[in-house]
Design an enzyme around this catalytic site. Sequence first.
Site, PDB file in Angstrom:
ATOM      1  CB  CYS A   1      -5.134  -0.628   2.469  1.00 18.91           C
ATOM      2  SG  CYS A   1      -3.825  -1.059   3.643  1.00 18.91           S
TER       3      CYS A   1
ATOM      4  CB  CYS B   1      -0.895  -0.014   1.239  1.00 19.10           C
ATOM      5  SG  CYS B   1      -1.908   1.476   1.406  1.00 19.10           S
TER       6      CYS B   1
ATOM      7  CB  CYS C   1      -0.336   2.233   5.718  1.00 20.46           C
ATOM      8  SG  CYS C   1      -1.150   0.760   5.065  1.00 20.46           S
TER       9      CYS C   1
ATOM     10  CB  CYS D   1      -9.360  -4.338 -11.559  1.00 15.85           C
ATOM     11  SG  CYS D   1      -8.960  -3.183 -12.868  1.00 15.85           S
TER      12      CYS D   1
ATOM     13  CB  CYS E   1      -4.332   2.964   5.859  1.00 18.39           C
ATOM     14  SG  CYS E   1      -4.180   2.793   4.066  1.00 18.39           S
TER      15      CYS E   1
END
Length: 163
Positions: A127, A79, A82, A151, A130
Amino acid sequence: MKNLLLVGLIALLFSCNSTAQKGTETNTKEKETFKVVKSDKEWKELLTKDQYYVLRQEGTERPFSSPLNKVTQAGTFHCAACNTPLYETKHKFDSGTGWPSFDRGIDGNIAYDSDRKLGYVRTELVCGTCGGHLGHMFNDGPSETTGKRHCINGDALTFEPTK
C-alpha cells in the site's frame, strides 16, 4: 603456480561475500516514509489477527480462502489497514490461483518493492499510504490488457460497492 592458486582462492573468498548476501538490497518499506505510520501495538489493535499477519508481517493467506475471490460487482477494493483505494472490480479477473487478481492498481496508490524471501526476486506490492503488504506482481496476466497479475491477499483488502 602456488601464487596463482592463492590469488584464485582469495578472489573466491571475496566474491562469496557480495553485497547481495549482506542484505543491502533496496527495500522500499524500510527507506520510504509512508503517510500513515502506526506502532506495532496500534496495528494489532486496528487489524484482525489474519490482517495483521498479511499486512504487517508479509504473510500469505491460504489460497481460495478469501470471500473477495468471488466479488464481481462494481466497486473498489481498499487497503484493510488505512482504507486507501487500491483496485477496481473492472480490472479484476479470475486467475485460478486462489487469490484475488487484478491486471493493474489505482495509479499512485500502490508501491513496488523487491522480495527475495524465496531465493529469487519477486515484485512485492505494498500500500502506497501505509506500506502494508498486499501480495506480488507477476507477468502472466491477461495479454489483452497489461499482461500483469497483481496477486493480492484478500485479508489485505476490504470491498466497497459502487453506489
